[in-house]
Scaffold this motif. Structure first.
Motif, short mmCIF file in Angstrom:
data_model
loop_
_atom_site.label_atom_id
_atom_site.label_comp_id
_atom_site.label_asym_id
_atom_site.label_seq_id
_atom_site.Cartn_x
_atom_site.Cartn_y
_atom_site.Cartn_z
N HIS A 282 -20.94 1.17 5.34
CA HIS A 282 -21.96 0.20 6.04
C HIS A 282 -21.48 -1.08 5.21
O HIS A 282 -20.66 -1.31 4.37
N ALA B 160 -23.70 -0.06 10.10
CA ALA B 160 -23.71 1.19 9.27
C ALA B 160 -23.32 2.40 10.17
O ALA B 160 -23.49 2.34 11.40
N LEU C 197 -27.03 6.13 4.99
CA LEU C 197 -27.73 5.11 4.26
C LEU C 197 -28.80 5.92 3.32
O LEU C 197 -28.96 5.84 2.05
#
Length: 768
Positions: A330, A352, A358
């Motif tokens: 990312h 991302a 994430l």
């Protein structure tokens, strides 16, 4: 023996040669370690001594005992004393009583000061205080300085350093003008206990020896213990951190340890790299037992005209039932730049691999990422211009990025003319853009809007406003039958539209005094809006008017759509009644209720369930209760015209008690809307409580979905923070489900423990 004696007050200036000042002397090693930092330091009270110099900048570790500037080192030593003796045969100067000597910004205070001009050895005894130019203070029982003050010995050392730092050592020795060796060292940044100053502080670092390297600007401890309330809790054979004498310095930061279901056991060992005066970089390598190593980076750079910040990472997901396999990463970055006094520019770059990535590595769960570049100009309050381009990335499994537009370019400009002779204001703006999709409608639009507003107050107290707005737009489009329009009347082509809306708005505020209880306000409001009919407008692309909600906030707007691709037409009447009771203490009770009625019955461009699809709109209202400063209630809602059924409701209340307790609660109901995926009702309650007492703070918060009959999120925190210590625990659990699988999103549970020893570092543990 020739001897000359001067009696107080006496001021002398002696050319004692170059070299560091008295504050540079350092440490000898004697026998037993000091017990704790808390005991009273010798000499005048620390508060009084510190008042003689400016407060130092906050830096970690042992930032005292630092060299002064070369200019200070070359200056002569000047001193005052009650009595001075000078032995000419032995070239010996002896000063007694309130001795204060200084060289540049450094000051030495003592009961007695002796200087041998033959050997260059200076000796200070009794309540010795060494004060640096930055305000840091070292106390000692005695000090012996030699070699043009480059080398020396202090006994019974105590120090008041930057960032509330306190150091004690049996002795200190300085060699080579830059190395300080301290023996039996105790360091802390905690204040002594007021009830028992001799009690151990919350934490202190105790080491057999410590070395301050002024050249490398590092402090190194050997055989060191960290004690909590006098109890050893951690031993390390070696500990090193920056001395704080440099604004920034490269080195390892405090590590973070943890264990999660996706990573297994892991450790993060950040490294800070001070590249130069304008930029730095933090490397965050993560080593885990269940995933391949991951490298996070944080970069910052400042320019004379702006700054750049960037966070990024790269890693490899091993893959399981919930996550894909392969390389992932990312980048979240931004830049802001001032071009001149009117113009500035900037960019945001956010991309991302997936939302799962994430969440797993805790880089912040986001559903939509925006990448854009822009420039904008300001000319007072009268005009504004902006040019930008945007790219969006949806991260949910239900998002089809081929249908999400790329906007290039987006051009906006507005201008407001000075007030004319009638008191009215003319405005002009233009909003033009082009959107492109891999699958769906491509649109190019040019739009111009002209507006005019004229307020007027009549003799009876009524407030009248005449308003008019006209829009002219031209469109070129392809694949209008695709997302997000799905038109059945057009596909490729172009169209030009125009609309004008004029309104007469009247308000009459009736105000009545309630004496010592404040005053009341009753304010009816009526507006008539008219313009040509616009119909459903299914042959016009819709890029900026998809997201729409009818509330009291836009009841009196000429066009209730936030954008310009959908234009409200025809004639309507808007009406509302507002009442308020204003209290002398600043509190108030307020309520508003209103609705709208359209003359024609064509449905307009509003979707079913919007509250405006019928001639008589839904009722909208708000209520605010603030009777006392510690209680507030706010509610906003929309109710069906026919039977008063709830169509939208948002309630919140907060209660703050004098004890430091704060309680909040809320309720949210929204019906399904066609522009959100998945299409579902939101029917949620939420509650939270926060308690503060002394240095402690605890809180808890939760949301519950009544429609799905399950929690949405639960959080709890507890923390302690004072001048030297931080203890924090956080728990978070989300119950959000992936619509494509029905499973909870990865890493929806988080437990974070953090211990911070101010000026030394933070130690964290994380579990997911």
């Amino acid at each position: 023996m020739p001897q000359i004696t001067w009696r107080a007050p006496f001021l002398a200036a002696l050319a004692l040669g170059a070299g560091p000042a008295f504050g540079q002397a350092v440490v000898t090693p004697p026998i037993s370690a000091p017990t704790n930092i808390a005991p009273v330091l010798p000499g005048e009270p620390p508060a009084a001594a510190a008042a003689s110099a400016p407060a130092p900048a906050a830096r970690p570790g042992l930032p005292g005992l630092t060299s002064g500037s070369p200019a200070d080192d070359q200056q002569p030593v000047t001193f005052t004393a009650d009595e001075v003796e000078y032995d000419q045969n032995r070239a010996l100067v002896v000063a007694r009583g309130h001795v204060e000597a200084w060289q540049g910004a450094r000051v030495l205070r003592a009961d007695e000061f002796t200087y041998d001009r033959n050997t260059g050895v200076a000796t200070a005894r009794g309540n010795v205080q060494l004060i640096e130019g930055d305000g840091q203070i070292v106390f000692a029982d005695s000090a012996v300085l030699e070699n043009q003050f480059r080398d020396g010995v202090l006994e019974g050392l105590r120090g008041l350093l930057a960032q509330n730092g306190r150091v004690a050592a049996n002795g200190a020795r300085r060699t080579d003008g830059s190395l300080f060796d301290l023996s039996r060292v105790v360091y802390s940044s905690c204040d002594p206990c007021r009830e028992d100053p001799l009690a151990p502080p919350i934490w202190q670092l105790r080491a057999r020896t410590a070395t301050l390297d002024q050249t490398a600007r590092q402090v190194r401890y050997r055989d060191a213990f960290i004690e909590m309330a006098g109890v050893p809790v951690l031993w390390t054979p070696y500990l090193q951190h920056p001395s704080g004498s440099a604004p920034r310095q490269s080195g390892f930061l405090s590590p973070t340890f943890g264990i999660t279901s996706y990573l297994g056991g892991f450790v993060v060992t950040p490294y800070y790299w001070a590249i130069d005066e304008n930029q730095d970089l933090v490397l965050r390598p993560l080593i885990a037992t269940r995933q391949a190593p991951n490298l996070g980076l944080e970069y910052r750079r400042r320019f004379n005209f702006g700054e750049i910040q960037a966070d990024g990472s790269i890693g490899y997901l091993n893959g399981d039932s919930d996550t894909p396999r392969g390389f992932a990463g990312h980048i979240f970055s931004r830049g802001r730049f001032a071009i001149d006094e009117n113009w500035r520019a900037g960019f945001d770059l956010n991309r991302a691999s997936s939302e799962e990535y994430l969440r797993i590595f805790r880089f912040g769960a986001r559903r939509l990422l925006l990448t854009n570049a822009y420039t904008e100009g300001f000319w007072g309050t009268d005009s504004y211009a902006r040019i930008d381009s945007s790219i969006y990335q949806g991260l949910r499994s239900t998002d089809d990025n081929s249908q999400i537009p790329v906007v290039f370019p987006n051009i906006y400009y507005d201008w407001r003319a000075p007030t004319d002779g009638l008191g009215g204001t003319f405005t002009f703006d233009t909003w033009n853009f082009a959107t492109f999709r891999d699958a769906g409608t491509d649109t190019q639009r040019a739009n111009v809007r002209l507006g005019y507003s004229l307020p007027y107050a009549d003799s009876a107290g009524g407030l009248w406003t005449v308003r008019a707005v006209s829009d002219i737009s031209g469109y070129n489009y392809t694949d209008l039958a695709g997302a997000p329009n799905f038109s059945t009347t057009a596909n490729n082509g172009g169209v030009a539209t125009g609309n004008i809306r004029a309104a007469l708005d009247w308000r009459m505020p009736f105000i009545r005094s309630a004496g010592e209880y404040g005053h009341h306000v009753i304010e009816p409001r009526l507006q008539v809006v008219t313009g040509p009919l616009t119909g459903q407008q299914t042959n016009v692309p819709n890029e900026d008017s998809i997201d729409y909600e009818f509330t009291d906030a836009n009841l009196f707007n000429l066009n209730r759509f936030g954008g310009r691709d959908r234009q409200e037409g025809g004639t309507r009447f808007d009406y509302a009644l507002r009442g308020a009771w204003h209290f002398p203490n600043g509190g108030m009770l307020e309520g508003l209720a209103g609705a709208s009625y359209r003359v024609q019955n064509d449905g307009g461009p509003f979707y079913t369930g919007s509250g405006l699809e019928n001639r008589a709109s839904d009722y909208v209202g708000r209520a605010r209760v603030l009777p006392v400063p510690w209680l507030e209630f706010m509610g906003r809602g929309r109710f069906a015209q026919e039977d008063g059924a709830v169509r939208f409701l948002d309630l919140s209340t907060t209660v703050n008690f004098d004890s430091g307790t704060s309680v909040s609660g809320g309720y949210l109901y929204t019906p399904p809307v066609p522009y959100l995926t998945p299409v579902q009702t939101r029917n949620e309650i939420a509650a939270g409580v926060t308690q503060r007492f002394g240095h402690w703070r605890v809180s808890a918060y939760g949301r519950y979905d009544l429609e799905l009959n399950r929690p949405v999120a639960v959080t709890a925190t507890a923390g302690y923070e004072d001048e030297c210590f931080i203890l924090e625990a956080r728990f978070l659990k989300r119950f959000a489900e992936d619509p494509s699988t029905g499973n909870l999103y990865p890493a929806n549970t988080l437990l974070l423990l953090r211990i911070g020893l101010k000026t030394i570092g933070d130690f964290g543990f994380r579990a997911i």
